[in-house]
Write an enzyme that holds these catalytic residues in place. Structure first.
Site, PDB file in Angstrom:
ATOM      1  N   ASP A 124      83.399  33.469 -59.085  1.00  0.00           N
ATOM      2  CA  ASP A 124      83.715  33.865 -57.708  1.00  0.00           C
ATOM      3  C   ASP A 124      82.829  35.022 -57.247  1.00  0.00           C
ATOM      4  O   ASP A 124      82.439  35.088 -56.068  1.00  0.00           O
ATOM      5  CB  ASP A 124      85.191  34.265 -57.597  1.00  0.00           C
ATOM      6  CG  ASP A 124      86.119  33.076 -57.756  1.00  0.00           C
ATOM      7  OD1 ASP A 124      85.653  31.925 -57.597  1.00  0.00           O
ATOM      8  OD2 ASP A 124      87.313  33.293 -58.060  1.00  0.00           O
ATOM      9  N   CYS A 171      95.347  17.410-101.791  1.00  0.00           N
ATOM     10  CA  CYS A 171      96.453  17.597-100.851  1.00  0.00           C
ATOM     11  C   CYS A 171      97.420  16.416-100.946  1.00  0.00           C
ATOM     12  O   CYS A 171      97.009  15.256-100.790  1.00  0.00           O
ATOM     13  CB  CYS A 171      95.912  17.709 -99.432  1.00  0.00           C
ATOM     14  SG  CYS A 171      97.198  17.814 -98.174  1.00  0.00           S
ATOM     15  N   ILE A 182      87.968  -5.841 -56.275  1.00  0.00           N
ATOM     16  CA  ILE A 182      87.758  -6.533 -57.546  1.00  0.00           C
ATOM     17  C   ILE A 182      88.975  -7.387 -57.858  1.00  0.00           C
ATOM     18  O   ILE A 182      90.114  -6.942 -57.689  1.00  0.00           O
ATOM     19  CB  ILE A 182      87.537  -5.515 -58.696  1.00  0.00           C
ATOM     20  CG1 ILE A 182      86.310  -4.638 -58.410  1.00  0.00           C
ATOM     21  CG2 ILE A 182      87.352  -6.226 -60.030  1.00  0.00           C
ATOM     22  CD1 ILE A 182      86.113  -3.541 -59.439  1.00  0.00           C
ATOM     23  N   GLU A 198      83.641  -0.806 -68.329  1.00  0.00           N
ATOM     24  CA  GLU A 198      83.872   0.544 -67.809  1.00  0.00           C
ATOM     25  C   GLU A 198      85.366   0.779 -67.627  1.00  0.00           C
ATOM     26  O   GLU A 198      86.128  -0.174 -67.415  1.00  0.00           O
ATOM     27  CB  GLU A 198      83.185   0.725 -66.443  1.00  0.00           C
ATOM     28  CG  GLU A 198      81.693   0.594 -66.467  1.00  0.00           C
ATOM     29  CD  GLU A 198      81.095   0.601 -65.067  1.00  0.00           C
ATOM     30  OE1 GLU A 198      79.948   1.022 -64.935  1.00  0.00           O
ATOM     31  OE2 GLU A 198      81.785   0.173 -64.112  1.00  0.00           O
ATOM     32  N   LYS A 252      88.600   1.694 -65.525  1.00  0.00           N
ATOM     33  CA  LYS A 252      88.992   1.557 -64.120  1.00  0.00           C
ATOM     34  C   LYS A 252      89.747   2.822 -63.730  1.00  0.00           C
ATOM     35  O   LYS A 252      90.924   2.977 -64.022  1.00  0.00           O
ATOM     36  CB  LYS A 252      89.866   0.316 -63.920  1.00  0.00           C
ATOM     37  CG  LYS A 252      90.112  -0.029 -62.463  1.00  0.00           C
ATOM     38  CD  LYS A 252      90.857  -1.358 -62.345  1.00  0.00           C
ATOM     39  CE  LYS A 252      90.975  -1.765 -60.886  1.00  0.00           C
ATOM     40  NZ  LYS A 252      91.752  -0.796 -60.099  1.00  0.00           N
ATOM     41  N   ASP A 301      86.419  32.357 -64.242  1.00  0.00           N
ATOM     42  CA  ASP A 301      86.561  32.060 -62.817  1.00  0.00           C
ATOM     43  C   ASP A 301      86.208  33.285 -61.965  1.00  0.00           C
ATOM     44  O   ASP A 301      85.598  33.157 -60.896  1.00  0.00           O
ATOM     45  CB  ASP A 301      87.994  31.619 -62.511  1.00  0.00           C
ATOM     46  CG  ASP A 301      88.304  30.239 -63.079  1.00  0.00           C
ATOM     47  OD1 ASP A 301      87.351  29.556 -63.525  1.00  0.00           O
ATOM     48  OD2 ASP A 301      89.486  29.853 -63.089  1.00  0.00           O
ATOM     49  N   LEU A 302      86.598  34.454 -62.449  1.00  0.00           N
ATOM     50  CA  LEU A 302      86.304  35.678 -61.700  1.00  0.00           C
ATOM     51  C   LEU A 302      84.795  35.895 -61.588  1.00  0.00           C
ATOM     52  O   LEU A 302      84.279  36.223 -60.507  1.00  0.00           O
ATOM     53  CB  LEU A 302      86.963  36.883 -62.388  1.00  0.00           C
ATOM     54  CG  LEU A 302      86.645  38.254 -61.770  1.00  0.00           C
ATOM     55  CD1 LEU A 302      87.120  38.314 -60.318  1.00  0.00           C
ATOM     56  CD2 LEU A 302      87.291  39.379 -62.600  1.00  0.00           C
TER      57      LEU A 302
END
Length: 694
Positions: free
Chosen positions: A38, A436, A84, A119, A121, A34-35
């Site tokens: 910026d 295992c 809808i 899709e 919602k 982020d630095l």
């Protein structure tokens, strides 16, 4: 040394920032801190102030917030922005989709079918983003569907929306409609800032999104990191798309994010299967979803269906009832699955959600733990939507009053101590030790399940008992069990009427006889059933059936190359490499040899010349639908018989259906066949006509 050209540097910075915006907001794969981001933005802001003639209208600096507006202006929608209709059960959804398809009857071309798109919602705020000649010109809320509020000043701060479409010849008008939303992680960070400022934290992402998008000061909106998913359109001029899937493909190509995982479906039955799967296996999503939307894919079919006063006739939503509660995370433990996948599980202070007490929730994988920044001792929000398994959706970071240690994901298997490895390019961490004990337990449980070898009596408790007594160390060991040995076993049971007191109870002869009979019956399930039961990665029932149709015994399969298997329709390289890798491994060779040694059938019936000559079969090329309760067949048996006779067992009735086999209580499929003039046979008529064939 000559000073850098300010125009060139401004262009370079703008290009870099757009690149990092795409990585952060659309691909969730940031390359810089982020630095560092910026610092790039600060340099661009400074250069544009010093050289304003080089600043462009679509510069990333336009997103940090422009002038405060006096009030929101109401603007008419060029195309009404409708809502809808909702359904709340699979039965309601199916009835609504059938009504939609029935409305198209008589208007479809020959052989034309109705296809659907599914899709998520998204639980956000509906928005309409208008691009003119490629530039973001206007953004409106839905409002009353006819007139919406102008929110352009705030929408321009949404970093995953391009200010200019990424295409050489932009359309004159592209009105992209979708959902403005906030991720759970961004809400958690916002609430930390709220708490630091002495303000009340926000309850959920939808409320804060609805409030933010209508603010007069875009600088505040910029700080809150709103996002956008496109899922539809208003006015279009110059966009070439004849169906919804091609429209979404174009939208993505010009740099606008679409609702993820949009799925084309060929029938209502496929849609209902997808709903059932999502209710149990909803993937981990960083945003709120309150349902699933189903849309007719074809634009020409949509035009024929038209609209009502408030909603289009070509779309229907299936909504989940969402419930959530806040509780404390007491511990995180990891579990080992049958394929070695290490899954972290959240143990919670018990809390009631939708009438059930929840004390555990999946955390999915190590990336999810990092994304949530969840730590033991945190206050977390747990959600349960519909029949979906409870999940942790957000950490209330503002309530974290002391520094809590991060969860350290194990580097060794908690069961066997072997090193863990991460899937190449994937999110899952696995134990790759085939010996295992935790994997063995899960594999044996699945092997005995209905989806596996369907062994009556081999459930989790029995598997635990067999492992505890060291009677089983492999699949083949199951076939070496005998009634006398099993009958003498004792297992812990709760004494009736004595609270939690446990006593040892004999397994008993009847239980032993039933289990041995179930194991014995599974010997002849066939090679396809076996391959899908022994936990080979990517090899499920359908894949195994497709492969064994060509390589019908174990010797043929051992000789097959990955390329030969991958050439089978629907298989591909990943599945083929996984199967061949298992067969050629030491573990795979030993597993198959042991099963063969104890008499498990590692073959399917060898195809005869008649079976290979599909054109000679009586149902060759025919689409058949079976519906209702049949006397002589289960649902799987009639499907298998249709396929054995060369036909295709379809799930829904259409003009392409050759005939319908109707049993008792046939219902809507029979009605549809009658309306389309499709031939309907009783079960007796089908048997008389076709069951004379071997």
């Amino acid at each position: 040394m000559a000073a850098a050209d300010p125009q060139q540097r401004i262009n370079e910075l703008a290009q870099q920032i757009r690149h990092h915006d795409r990585l952060y907001y659309q691909e969730a794969a940031p390359e810089i801190t982020d630095l560092q981001y910026d610092q790039l933005m600060d340099e661009l802001v400074r250069l544009e102030k010093e050289h304003p003639k080089f600043a462009s209208p679509d510069s990333p600096t336009q997103r940090v917030g422009g002038d405060v507006v006096d009030h929101l202006v109401q603007v008419p929608h060029k195309v009404p922005m409708l809502s809808i209709d909702n359904t709340y059960s699979r039965e309601e959804l199916k009835a609504a989709m059938l009504r939609i398809e029935k409305s198209l009857e008589g208007s479809l071309e020959e052989n034309e079918q109705v296809h659907w798109v599914m899709e998520y919602k998204i639980d956000g705020v509906a928005g309409s983003i208008r691009y003119e000649n490629g530039r973001l010109a206007l953004a409106l809320t839905r409002g009353n569907g006819v007139v919406g509020d102008d929110i352009t000043h705030n929408v321009k701060t949404i970093r995953d929306l391009p200010l200019t479409l990424h295409c050489e010849n932009p359309p004159a008008v592209a009105e992209l409609r979708g959902e403005i939303y906030m991720t759970e992680a961004d809400l958690a960070d916002l609430n930390v800032r709220q708490a630091a400022a002495g303000a009340e934290p926000y309850k959920n992402t939808r409320n804060v999104t609805a409030g933010t998008i209508r603010l007069l000061d875009p600088k505040i909106a910029a700080e809150r990191k709103l996002r956008f998913f496109c899922h539809g359109n208003g006015e279009l001029e110059g966009v070439q798309a004849t169906d919804h899937m091609s429209f979404l493909k174009w939208v993505s190509s010009v740099g606008v994010p679409c609702t993820p995982d949009a799925t084309p479906l060929r029938s209502i039955d496929e849609a209902l299967e997808a709903v059932a799967k999502l209710e149990v296996e909803m993937p981990d999503l960083p945003f709120e979803v309150d349902g699933i939307v189903f849309k007719v894919d074809s634009y020409s079919q949509r035009e024929k269906l038209g609209i009502r006063s408030k909603s289009p006739r070509w779309v229907i939503a299936y909504k989940f009832e969402r419930y959530e509660a806040t509780t404390k995370l007491e511990a995180i433990e990891v579990q080992v699955g049958k394929a070695g996948t290490i899954t972290p599980v959240a143990y919670l202070s018990p809390v009631e959600i939708a009438g059930t007490t929840v004390s555990r929730a999946s955390l999915h994988n190590v990336d999810e733990i990092e994304r949530l920044d969840v730590r033991v001792g945190d206050l977390v929000v747990v959600e349960k939507a519909g029949k979906i398994i409870p999940k942790v959706v957000r950490v209330e970071k503002h309530a974290r009053t002391t520094e809590l240690p991060r969860f350290e994901f194990p580097t060794e298997c908690p069961e066997c101590g072997e090193p863990l490895t991460r899937d190449e390019g994937g999110v899952y961490i696995r134990c790759t030790n085939p010996q295992c004990p935790a994997q063995l337990r899960q594999r044996l449980v699945y092997f005995g399940s209905r989806a596996g070898m369907d062994i009556d009596g081999l459930g989790e408790e029995v598997v635990d008992l067999l492992l505890q007594k060291q009677l089983v160390r492999s699949f083949a060991d199951l076939y070496r069990l005998d009634v006398d040995t099993l009958a003498d076993l004792t297992w812990p049971r709760q004494r009736k009427g004595k609270g939690d007191e446990m006593i040892d109870v004999q397994f008993g002869r009847k239980n032993a006889e039933n289990l041995v009979a179930g194991i014995e019956a599974s010997r002849t399930r066939g090679l396809a059933k076996l391959l899908s039961s022994i936990s080979i990665r990517h090899v499920g029932p359908r894949v195994a059936k497709l492969i064994t149709a060509k390589f019908w015994n174990i010797e043929l399969l051992k000789q097959a190359t990955a390329e030969e298997i991958a050439s089978i329709h629907e298989i591909g390289d990943r599945i083929a490499e996984s199967l061949v890798g298992f067969i050629q491994s030491e573990t795979g060779e030993q597993t198959l040899a042991d099963l063969e040694a104890v008499g498990v059938v590692l073959a399917e019936p060898e195809p005869t010349e008649t079976e290979v000559d599909a054109e000679a079969l009586p149902l060759a090329g025919k689409n058949i639908v079976a519906t209702g309760t049949l006397e002589h067949y289960t649902r799987d048996e009639i499907k298998a018989r249709i396929e054995a006779l060369g036909g295709r067992a379809a799930g829904s009735v259409s003009k392409k259906t050759d005939f319908v086999i109707a049993g008792e209580k046939a219902g809507s499929k029979r009605d549809k066949a009658e309306s389309l003039g499709v031939e309907i046979l009783t079960e007796a008529e089908f048997r008389e006509r076709y069951e004379t064939h071997p």
